[in-house]
Design an enzyme around this catalytic site. Structure first.
Site, PDB file in Angstrom:
ATOM      1  N   ARG A 133       0.820  -1.204   0.000  1.00  0.00           N
ATOM      2  CA  ARG A 133       0.000   0.000   0.000  1.00  0.00           C
ATOM      3  C   ARG A 133       0.858   1.259   0.000  1.00  0.00           C
ATOM      4  O   ARG A 133       1.892   1.338   0.681  1.00  0.00           O
ATOM      5  CB  ARG A 133      -0.931   0.027   1.215  1.00  0.00           C
ATOM      6  CG  ARG A 133      -2.060  -0.984   1.155  1.00  0.00           C
ATOM      7  CD  ARG A 133      -3.038  -0.744   2.290  1.00  0.00           C
ATOM      8  NE  ARG A 133      -3.725   0.548   2.156  1.00  0.00           N
ATOM      9  CZ  ARG A 133      -4.532   1.047   3.095  1.00  0.00           C
ATOM     10  NH1 ARG A 133      -4.718   0.390   4.218  1.00  0.00           N
ATOM     11  NH2 ARG A 133      -5.120   2.210   2.899  1.00  0.00           N
ATOM     12  N   TYR A 135       0.237   5.701  -0.020  1.00  0.00           N
ATOM     13  CA  TYR A 135      -0.682   6.825  -0.063  1.00  0.00           C
ATOM     14  C   TYR A 135      -0.703   7.387  -1.480  1.00  0.00           C
ATOM     15  O   TYR A 135       0.276   7.262  -2.228  1.00  0.00           O
ATOM     16  CB  TYR A 135      -0.241   7.919   0.903  1.00  0.00           C
ATOM     17  CG  TYR A 135      -0.397   7.564   2.357  1.00  0.00           C
ATOM     18  CD1 TYR A 135      -1.621   7.175   2.877  1.00  0.00           C
ATOM     19  CD2 TYR A 135       0.680   7.646   3.232  1.00  0.00           C
ATOM     20  CE1 TYR A 135      -1.774   6.862   4.214  1.00  0.00           C
ATOM     21  CE2 TYR A 135       0.546   7.350   4.575  1.00  0.00           C
ATOM     22  CZ  TYR A 135      -0.682   6.953   5.062  1.00  0.00           C
ATOM     23  OH  TYR A 135      -0.828   6.651   6.381  1.00  0.00           O
ATOM     24  N   ASP A 166     -10.003   1.920  17.163  1.00  0.00           N
ATOM     25  CA  ASP A 166      -9.636   1.217  15.928  1.00  0.00           C
ATOM     26  C   ASP A 166      -8.687   0.036  16.159  1.00  0.00           C
ATOM     27  O   ASP A 166      -8.153  -0.515  15.191  1.00  0.00           O
ATOM     28  CB  ASP A 166      -9.033   2.195  14.911  1.00  0.00           C
ATOM     29  CG  ASP A 166      -7.642   2.689  15.304  1.00  0.00           C
ATOM     30  OD1 ASP A 166      -7.215   2.453  16.451  1.00  0.00           O
ATOM     31  OD2 ASP A 166      -6.986   3.317  14.450  1.00  0.00           O
ATOM     32  N   ASP A 171      -1.942   7.210  16.941  1.00  0.00           N
ATOM     33  CA  ASP A 171      -1.127   7.811  15.888  1.00  0.00           C
ATOM     34  C   ASP A 171      -0.654   9.206  16.289  1.00  0.00           C
ATOM     35  O   ASP A 171      -1.355   9.949  16.976  1.00  0.00           O
ATOM     36  CB  ASP A 171      -1.928   7.930  14.591  1.00  0.00           C
ATOM     37  CG  ASP A 171      -2.324   6.579  14.021  1.00  0.00           C
ATOM     38  OD1 ASP A 171      -1.544   5.625  14.182  1.00  0.00           O
ATOM     39  OD2 ASP A 171      -3.412   6.478  13.427  1.00  0.00           O
ATOM     40  N   ASP A 203     -10.035   7.072  15.360  1.00  0.00           N
ATOM     41  CA  ASP A 203      -8.607   6.941  15.048  1.00  0.00           C
ATOM     42  C   ASP A 203      -7.923   8.262  15.397  1.00  0.00           C
ATOM     43  O   ASP A 203      -7.743   9.124  14.546  1.00  0.00           O
ATOM     44  CB  ASP A 203      -8.453   6.607  13.557  1.00  0.00           C
ATOM     45  CG  ASP A 203      -7.014   6.306  13.161  1.00  0.00           C
ATOM     46  OD1 ASP A 203      -6.144   6.311  14.043  1.00  0.00           O
ATOM     47  OD2 ASP A 203      -6.770   6.075  11.962  1.00  0.00           O
TER      48      ASP A 203
END
Length: 293
Positions: A133, A135, A166, A171, A203
């Site tokens: 993956r 961005y 989550d 984060d 999140d």
């Protein structure tokens, strides 16, 4: 080819009341248990904490080639034993300072993350349908996690319309001018919090600044971010709101009135998610597929 390099030391901790020399002589498994279980509350913030009284070197060991499915970045202690960046790096360093582990350096797009379901939780590149993956565009800030935090998926947050956690560490978006390295440990101070809701899950995005940044002494709360980094909070919110749109998904939403909360609220989020992590480690809450090693 596998590689090993030394990164900034920030990982050691001794709980209040411990003797530094005796702690260092204990086997790693006992020291690890002390980090996990000898958690104390810090003043009115109620932060579970072990103070960092010594600073051993922490090394990272890369297995496999970067940007491949097999790539893993492990953390190892001075004896070469694997440790978990999520569980074994202490969170709180005192005086509102925290350890932050860089997963995605600023101005890069590979979606790196701690593998929470693998032993010793190495950093790897996320996948979807068997493919790596990325961005759709570079992230403009250093991005990663606060160790020893966990967003409990069984906890309904009344401040954010009852959204559930989550199931990941919290984060961090670090706004300093320097580009970090994957696996680097930075000392940061939180200054704001954004309550992102991603497909119904809460999140949190803690906005922080590295103590090494030239403007760190000037930025101590959410209003200082706007003063010294004008437009940054809006840019962070818009980036995380829109980054899934190129893949055909809807924009993410934000709670708390679509605005960044202040430093005190960010510390509240960190305290609560640290407590959730402590319950997880003590197995008061089922771990499911999460690795507690």
């Amino acid at each position: 080819m596998a590689a090993t390099r030394v990164i900034v030391a920030a990982g050691g901790a001794i709980c209040h009341g411990s003797n530094p020399s005796s702690f260092l002589k204990r086997p790693f498994s006992i020291r690890q248990s002390a980090l996990h279980l000898n958690l104390q509350r810090a003043s009115s913030k109620r932060l579970f904490t072990c103070r960092a009284l010594y600073k051993p070197q922490v090394q990272i060991k890369e297995n496999g080639q970067s940007e491949t499915l097999d790539y893993r970045l492990f953390f190892v202690d001075n004896s070469g034993k694997k440790v978990s960046p999520w569980h074994d790096i202490p969170l709180h360093l005192g005086d509102g300072i925290f350890n932050f582990i860089v997963e995605i350096p600023k101005e890069t797009s590979a979606k790196m993350e701690v593998a929470t379901d693998e032993p010793f939780t190495p950093i790897k590149q996320d996948t979807k349908k068997g493919k790596l993956r990325y961005y759709p565009y570079n992230i403009n800030w250093n991005y990663g996690l606060l160790p020893q935090t966990w967003e409990d998926p069984s906890f309904a947050n009344s401040d954010v319309d009852g959204a559930l956690g989550d199931n990941d560490p919290v984060d961090v978006v670090e706004i300093g001018e320097s580009q970090g390295r994957i696996g680097q440990i930075l000392k940061v101070k939180p200054v704001a919090a954004l309550a992102m809701i991603d497909e119904g899950e809460l999140d949190w995005k803690i906005v922080a600044i590295s103590l090494d940044d030239p403007r760190a002494s000037l930025v101590n709360d959410v209003d200082d971010v706007e003063k010294h980094f004008p437009g940054t909070l809006t840019a962070i919110r818009d980036w995380f709101r829109d980054y899934k749109i190129p893949d055909g998904k809807p924009a993410n939403k934000f709670g708390l009135g679509n605005k960044a909360a202040n430093k005190d609220y960010a510390l509240k989020v960190i305290s609560e998610t640290n407590e959730s992590w402590a319950k997880l480690i003590k197995r008061s809450i089922p771990a499911g597929e999460l690795s507690l090693v």
